[in-house]
Design a protein around this motif. Structure first.
Motif, short mmCIF file in Angstrom:
data_model
loop_
_atom_site.label_atom_id
_atom_site.label_comp_id
_atom_site.label_asym_id
_atom_site.label_seq_id
_atom_site.Cartn_x
_atom_site.Cartn_y
_atom_site.Cartn_z
N LEU A 38 1.06 -2.91 -6.02
CA LEU A 38 0.54 -1.86 -5.14
C LEU A 38 0.70 -0.50 -5.84
CD1 LEU A 38 2.00 -2.96 -1.68
CD2 LEU A 38 -0.31 -3.34 -2.57
N ARG A 40 0.07 3.82 -5.38
CA ARG A 40 0.01 4.88 -4.39
C ARG A 40 -0.51 6.17 -5.05
NH1 ARG A 40 5.10 5.41 -2.84
NH2 ARG A 40 4.96 4.18 -0.92
N SER A 101 -3.66 1.45 5.30
CA SER A 101 -3.23 1.81 3.94
C SER A 101 -3.12 3.32 3.74
CB SER A 101 -4.22 1.24 2.92
OG SER A 101 -5.53 1.75 3.13
N VAL A 117 -2.45 7.16 -0.06
CA VAL A 117 -3.28 5.96 0.08
C VAL A 117 -2.68 4.89 -0.83
CG1 VAL A 117 -5.55 4.95 -0.17
CG2 VAL A 117 -5.30 7.32 0.63
N VAL A 118 -2.50 3.66 -0.30
CA VAL A 118 -1.95 2.52 -1.05
C VAL A 118 -3.04 1.48 -1.20
CG1 VAL A 118 -0.23 0.67 -1.04
CG2 VAL A 118 0.38 2.95 -0.19
N GLN A 119 -3.30 1.09 -2.45
CA GLN A 119 -4.30 0.08 -2.76
C GLN A 119 -3.83 -0.76 -3.95
OE1 GLN A 119 -7.38 -0.62 -1.28
NE2 GLN A 119 -6.69 0.75 0.38
N HIS A 120 -4.46 -1.93 -4.13
CA HIS A 120 -4.15 -2.77 -5.28
C HIS A 120 -4.76 -2.21 -6.57
CE1 HIS A 120 -2.46 -5.64 -2.53
NE2 HIS A 120 -3.63 -5.86 -1.90
N ALA A 125 -7.38 3.79 -5.10
CA ALA A 125 -6.43 4.58 -4.30
C ALA A 125 -6.67 6.07 -4.50
CB ALA A 125 -5.00 4.21 -4.69
#
Length: 604
Positions: A38, A40, A101, A117-120, A125
């Motif tokens: 993850l 950020r 997210s 914002v949290v994304q893979h 992100a």
């Protein structure tokens, strides 16, 4: 449970706690490796009032913005802001899914809003965080109050644009490992405490110390499989089993500081805890130090000493108590020099009354005067009351417990029962303890002969003593012993149906030579035969006939006249040496039996 018992339980299971802690850490770290990475990305915006020509307007505008900043922060995660971002970036998410997210915060007493914002995907992100800041600016402009000229009262300004993150922030493998180790250690602690509560059996000297206030006099190493403690003492005198009994004997010397223990009672809480084994092993260990020891089987309900020692049990303590025989006639020598065994005798219908009689006290007093130590094997304390009657006649009571079998509750009840009867409990012997690691101080293989050889040596000593008591006139003149001893004459008459048999009279040295030759022949068996022999001796059935034959041979050699043998007094010194140590003895035996009579000749 006391705090000490809790600590002992944790200390005893520290290996399990450590293993579970390490296992939990490994599992936590491995689980962290399976989680997706993850990233950020964070952007910061400031809410600024549009108008502020005078100081009063600036103060009013600042107060107005601070009152609205929390509302604008909540607006950043609402669909009015997120839907335009979804449409702009072409995300396959709904505003509600995307809000999961997005995290928005407004530090206290500031007009700054932080959007994370949290994304893979790190680039995605950053793109979403940038889109939210722009969409929030549009929403604030649309929703804020308007002035006379139609302009919004407040606006937003980006003070920290979103950046592409260089490394993931989650999962934190180290944190997962630490948490897993803590959880594993806690599981180990729970396991140790639950096992302590459920399993009430004693396993070590520390367990006994937690239950009773008497000392642990010794830990008896368990004998190897298919072997007894007495057999281990004889076959392996330098082994761990023998040394553990010697340690117990040494500790008992200092058990009673007020005086020496002359009568020691050995008992247990329940059957199967090895009280008879401890009694036999302790008697052998003390006898080898030169003391005269009497081992008494006072368990008149389930006697075992005579069976273990392979002795005659028809005559014993019950026979002495009934007055049929004296104590000196009822004891049987066994094991080592100075060790006698008084078997149980015939089992009475009322053992409790017999042991409570006053005659038993006089028998114990006679044994106390004749021996350095009297060891009494009694029934279990909690099974019957016999041990409590016997405890009053002893100088001390040794309670035996078996590791992994004896329970804490019953051990405590046993010591309490003996204490209530004012019996001096000298300590507890823990039996069946696992052997220690190999040590150069202990032998690792048997260094003594089998039990059959052990019996032969005992018979040899008795036979040589009988030969030394033969009348000198019979040896010198060669006349028939039956003429001197009517018992021999009657035995010869009853034992030979064909008439008297005249055989040579031999000297004491020849008797000793004959028995040594028989012993050497026995020792020369092959290893498989020896293993068979040891197994048969353990059962006490296979070699009775052979032992009887050897005993008959010894009696005939002792009692037969010998015109051909030279008298011992007239033999030269060289001849006597040859008789003692023949260079290559050959044994030729011709056995003629008539009602159990055997004649043996030894030639060089």
């Amino acid at each position: 449970m006391t705090m000490r018992e809790y600590l002992n339980a944790l200390r005893r299971h520290w290996v399990a706690i450590l293993v579970l802690g390490v296992l939990g850490g490994v599992v936590g770290f491995a689980y962290a490796q399976t989680l997706p990475l993850l990233y950020r990305s964070t952007a910061s915006v400031m809410i600024i009032p549009v108008r502020g020509d005078s100081t009063a307007e600036l103060v009013q505008g600042s107060s107005y913005v601070q009152s609205l900043v929390q509302s604008y922060a909540a607006l950043a995660s609402k669909p009015v802001v997120l839907q335009p971002v979804i449409d702009e970036l072409g995300l396959e998410q709904t505003p509600y899914q995307l809000s999961g997210s997005v995290s928005v915060s407004a530090p206290l007493d500031t007009v700054v809003i932080d959007i994370s914002v949290v994304q893979h995907d790190p680039k995605q992100a950053q793109a979403i965080a940038t889109g939210i800041t722009g969409s929030l600016a549009d929403a604030v402009t649309q929703l804020s109050p308007k002035g006379e000229d139609g302009t919004a009262a407040v606006r937003t300004a980006v003070i920290a644009p979103a950046q592409v993150p260089n490394a993931p922030f989650a999962p934190n493998a180290r944190l997962y490992g630490v948490v897993g180790a803590i959880i594993g250690a806690l599981v180990g602690v729970v396991y140790a405490l639950v096992r302590r509560l459920i399993n009430g059996r004693v396993a070590s000297a520390e367990d006994i110390a937690d239950v009773v206030d008497v000392p642990v006099m010794g830990e008896i190493i368990g004998a190897r499989r298919n072997a007894t403690a007495a057999r281990s003492l004889i076959d392996d005198p330098d082994g761990q089993v023998a040394e553990s009994f010697r340690s117990l004997a040494a500790n008992l010397r200092f058990a009673n500081v007020d005086g020496a223990i002359s009568v020691l009672l050995i008992s247990s809480s329940q059957p199967g805890e090895g009280k008879s084994t401890v009694a036999i092993g302790l008697a052998l260990a003390i006898a080898e130090s030169g003391q005269r020891v009497l081992l008494v089987d006072a368990d008149l309900r389930r006697p075992t000493l005579a069976k273990i020692a392979q002795l005659e049990s028809a005559v014993g303590i019950t026979t002495v108590l009934l007055g049929d025989v004296d104590l000196a006639d009822a004891v049987q020598p066994w094991g080592r020099a100075g060790l006698d065994v008084l078997a149980s005798g015939a089992l009475p219908p009322n053992p409790g009354q017999l042991l409570a009689s006053g005659h038993l006290r006089s028998v114990i007093e006679d044994a106390r005067d004749a021996y350095d130590l009297v060891i009494v094997d009694s029934p279990p304390v909690l099974a019957v009351s016999d041990a409590l009657w016997l405890a009053g006649l002893s100088d001390g009571v040794l309670v035996t417990a078996r590791a992994g079998k004896s329970t804490r509750r019953k051990l405590s009840q046993t010591v309490s029962s003996l204490g209530a009867s004012h019996a001096p409990v000298v300590g507890v012997a823990l039996n069946g303890v696992k052997g220690r690691l190999n040590s150069p101080y202990y032998s690792t293989e048997s260094t003594a002969k089998s039990w059959r050889d052990f019996g032969l040596r005992a018979r040899r000593k008795r036979s040589v003593d009988d030969a030394s008591r033969t009348p000198a006139s019979s040896v010198e003149t060669g006349e028939d012993i039956s003429a001197v001893d009517p018992a021999h004459a009657s035995a010869d008459a009853a034992g030979d149906s064909t008439g008297p048999v005249s055989t040579p009279q031999v000297s004491k040295e020849q008797v000793e030579q004959e028995l040594e030759t028989s012993e050497d022949d026995t020792a020369g068996e092959s290893e498989p035969d020896q293993a068979e022999t040891m197994g048969d001796v353990a059962s006490g059935a296979a070699h009775d006939a052979d032992d009887d034959e050897l005993h008959e041979e010894t009696e005939d050699v002792e009692t037969s006249p010998s015109p051909a043998a030279a008298p011992v007094d007239e033999a030269s010194e060289d001849d006597q040496d040859n008789l003692r140590t023949p260079p290559t003895p050959k044994k030729s035996a011709s056995r003629g039996r008539s009602r159990g009579r055997t004649t043996t000749a030894v030639t060089n």
